[in-house]
Design an enzyme around this catalytic site. Sequence first.
Site, PDB file in Angstrom:
ATOM      1  N   HIS A 147      -5.034  -1.905  -5.078  1.00 37.73           N
ATOM      2  CA  HIS A 147      -5.496  -0.710  -4.362  1.00 37.73           C
ATOM      3  C   HIS A 147      -6.308   0.144  -5.309  1.00 37.73           C
ATOM      4  CE1 HIS A 147      -2.095  -2.093  -1.876  1.00 37.73           C
ATOM      5  NE2 HIS A 147      -2.861  -1.670  -0.888  1.00 37.73           N
ATOM      6  N   ASP A 203      -2.332  -8.485  -4.738  1.00 42.63           N
ATOM      7  CA  ASP A 203      -2.717  -7.232  -4.099  1.00 42.63           C
ATOM      8  C   ASP A 203      -3.305  -6.243  -5.098  1.00 42.63           C
ATOM      9  OD1 ASP A 203      -3.017  -5.705  -1.879  1.00 42.63           O
ATOM     10  OD2 ASP A 203      -0.886  -5.352  -1.525  1.00 42.63           O
ATOM     11  N   HIS A 254      -8.174  -1.413  -0.172  1.00 43.52           N
ATOM     12  CA  HIS A 254      -7.144  -2.444  -0.282  1.00 43.52           C
ATOM     13  C   HIS A 254      -7.872  -3.772  -0.491  1.00 43.52           C
ATOM     14  CE1 HIS A 254      -4.221   0.104   2.251  1.00 43.52           C
ATOM     15  NE2 HIS A 254      -5.394   0.694   2.426  1.00 43.52           N
ATOM     16  N   LYS A 297     -12.232  -3.826   7.758  1.00 45.51           N
ATOM     17  CA  LYS A 297     -12.061  -4.737   6.625  1.00 45.51           C
ATOM     18  C   LYS A 297     -13.126  -5.825   6.626  1.00 45.51           C
ATOM     19  CE  LYS A 297      -8.508  -7.277   9.216  1.00 45.51           C
ATOM     20  NZ  LYS A 297      -7.277  -8.071   9.112  1.00 45.51           N
ATOM     21  N   GLN A 326       1.331 -12.110  -2.848  1.00 39.68           N
ATOM     22  CA  GLN A 326      -0.041 -11.658  -2.626  1.00 39.68           C
ATOM     23  C   GLN A 326      -0.616 -11.022  -3.884  1.00 39.68           C
ATOM     24  OE1 GLN A 326      -1.007  -8.219   0.149  1.00 39.68           O
ATOM     25  NE2 GLN A 326      -1.794  -9.919   1.363  1.00 39.68           N
ATOM     26  N   CYS A 335       0.794  -1.233   0.000  1.00 42.51           N
ATOM     27  CA  CYS A 335       0.000   0.000   0.000  1.00 42.51           C
ATOM     28  C   CYS A 335       0.829   1.289   0.000  1.00 42.51           C
ATOM     29  CB  CYS A 335      -1.032  -0.010   1.123  1.00 42.51           C
ATOM     30  SG  CYS A 335      -0.551  -0.804   2.647  1.00 42.51           S
ATOM     31  N   ARG A 373       7.180 -10.843   5.880  1.00 41.91           N
ATOM     32  CA  ARG A 373       6.621 -10.552   7.201  1.00 41.91           C
ATOM     33  C   ARG A 373       7.265 -11.477   8.221  1.00 41.91           C
ATOM     34  NH1 ARG A 373       0.207  -9.980   5.377  1.00 41.91           N
ATOM     35  NH2 ARG A 373       0.573  -8.245   3.918  1.00 41.91           N
TER      36      ARG A 373
END
Length: 394
Positions: free
Chosen positions: A236, A234, A361, A315, A232, A185, A214
């Site tokens: 946005h 991902d 997200h 979320k 991921q 992000c 992570r």
Amino acid sequence: ALAERLAAIDLRDCTSLPVLRDSLLNTIDEYLQANPTAANRSAFEPFFFCEALEFAVPRDETASNLQELEDGIWKMSLQTLHHYFINSRLRLRLKTNDFSHWIEDSLQLPELAKRVDRIDIYVNTLEDLRRRENLRRGYVEVKTPLLYDVDTYVPSGHYDNYRDHMFFTSSHGEEREFALKPMNCPGHMLLFGSQLRSYRELPFRYAESSTLHRDELGGTLHGLLRVKHITQDDAHIFCSQEQIEDEIFGCLDYAAFLYDLFGLEARFELSTRPDHKLGTEEEWDFTEGALRAALERRGIDYVVNEGDGAFYGPKIDLHMTDALGRSWQMGTIQLDGKQPERLGCTYMGSDNREHTPYVIHRALFGSLERFIGILLEHYGGDLPFWLAPVQAKV
């Protein structure tokens, strides 16, 4: 049945972990002699070691530790045993003489992919699906750096709220500190803010299938299902306040489309404001209300998970249950009004003034590693034709 034979072993006769292991493998040998078409003994070996580690048994080889295994191994169903047999047969787990090294090797998909010729087929097939569907839905594919100056994560809030899960390094001859990105992000927001934007460009959708790192606690790591290095799917979405609901609908429809392809069903959770968060109560009232309204207007049943939202926004989490009855979070759809503000994201509105966009997200597969693990269990190793690494043999 093999599970019944294992359950019949007298735990009191096993005075150490090596004795336990020998008893288990001898029982498997007897079973395989009576059932020669079942498999070879080596296919079952990871099962016992993996369960011992999963139940966090200390390695001092005492009888008391063996007692701790009783509920974990003796009461296991055939389905559980079959789960580990499948993983071994498909060569998604690596075996060495040192079990701790074997587990460490199997934690990260890139390391695993160097030795296993099938895992990359799963990843590439899912990646092809992701790119094709993203293109149909108006996403722009981008590639952002893996390494950022640590100062990037201060205004985003990650340094204060997430640094215990981040990996840090420094540059030779410099005092600057860098971090491997745990999320995309901040990079996507910096990219959006790198030029002047107009309200006519919104909604603006970035997508990136990226490597993220992570620093998960060692005791929580679990094969492909929880790793330190994830890939991921991902995205946005930068949008105005008026566009939030339609974009949330689009994400929910996209998730339903993907999961239907695999015959998976998701359970929905609305995760609300945590104790440590960015923004005011009024701002959280709005973002939580927007997600709640989207779920209710779509007629989706959900439960509220109080206090489990991200530090920057609430979320919608999509959970699935694996073949062992364990619940895993897969996809997530999050609404964020604070990071774009703190990272300077703006667009020129129809009133010729600057406005801060909201950011949605979303990751629908979630971690590709975890999604592959769930699929292997869901299909019992018999994958759909289009996803199978070997589709036909002559």
